[in-house]
Design an enzyme around this catalytic site. Sequence first.
Site, PDB file in Angstrom:
ATOM      1  N   SER A 281       2.037  -2.622  -9.150  1.00 34.98           N
ATOM      2  CA  SER A 281       2.808  -1.393  -9.339  1.00 34.98           C
ATOM      3  C   SER A 281       4.214  -1.623  -8.821  1.00 34.98           C
ATOM      4  CB  SER A 281       2.156  -0.238  -8.566  1.00 34.98           C
ATOM      5  OG  SER A 281       3.038   0.870  -8.476  1.00 34.98           O
TER       6      SER A 281
ATOM      7  N   TYR B  12      -1.175   3.014  -0.756  1.00 38.35           N
ATOM      8  CA  TYR B  12      -1.045   2.460  -2.108  1.00 38.35           C
ATOM      9  C   TYR B  12       0.052   1.405  -2.146  1.00 38.35           C
ATOM     10  CZ  TYR B  12      -0.612   2.429  -7.231  1.00 38.35           C
ATOM     11  OH  TYR B  12      -0.565   2.052  -8.556  1.00 38.35           O
TER      12      TYR B  12
END
Length: 253
Positions: free
Chosen positions: A144, A157
């Site tokens: 990501s 995350y």
Amino acid sequence: MQTNPFSLDGQSILVTGASSGIGRQVAIWLSQQGARIVAVGRDMQRLEETLSQLQGEGHTCHAFDFLGGDDVSAWMKALVKASTPLDGLVHAAGVQLPLPIRAMGLDHWEKIFATNVTSGFSLIKAFRQKGVCRTPSSIVMLSSVMAQVAQPALVGYCASKGAVESMVRAAALELAREGIRVNAVAPGVVRTEMAEKLEGLVGEDSMAAIERKHPLGLGDPRDVAYAVNYLLSPAARWVTGTSLAVDGGYLAE
């Protein structure tokens, strides 16, 4: 001489997280490029829905929980023994679980890392077993843009995706001599169920602000699938240890 280096015709590709979102679209697109898909996820009913959308023949789906404590290496070896060796692995399964630091417990942190990082390591280790993969072959991890930038309430995350990219670089160096390339794709915000959950947490105004950070707007799962296709294909035969940003210009800001 190969006329289309992007073709996956005849390749066998295992895709995790194939029951929804990016993983499902990756499986669908790769099947349209000639690959035989081994779709993996936790929800068998949703996997069968994915299977019904795949093009071509010979596809299979298998329910497996990477957090369930089962031996991933033994599972993958048995899976391949019943079919054919793999040419590629796409690890698209993952969680975001937004939560501010003040509210995050160690169990929450460990779940994010177990899902996003530890499962990836287990799959890489399983994939490189003798007889499981062909030579050459390719592994693609889903990272990501949050590996390089950040948003509030996403500390777990962000940290996990940073770990994924570091793991990809180290694995690429170690597995090059075995003919296995290892890369990552780092999407920006893509219109999936995960993005909908994020909007529910931060609200419409904050989500609109996030969208404005993407000069080309929010992405579609197909945008990620195209990048995965490239990294799996012979066209990327000289590419390993990298993370390909597919983010609508997010990191250029």
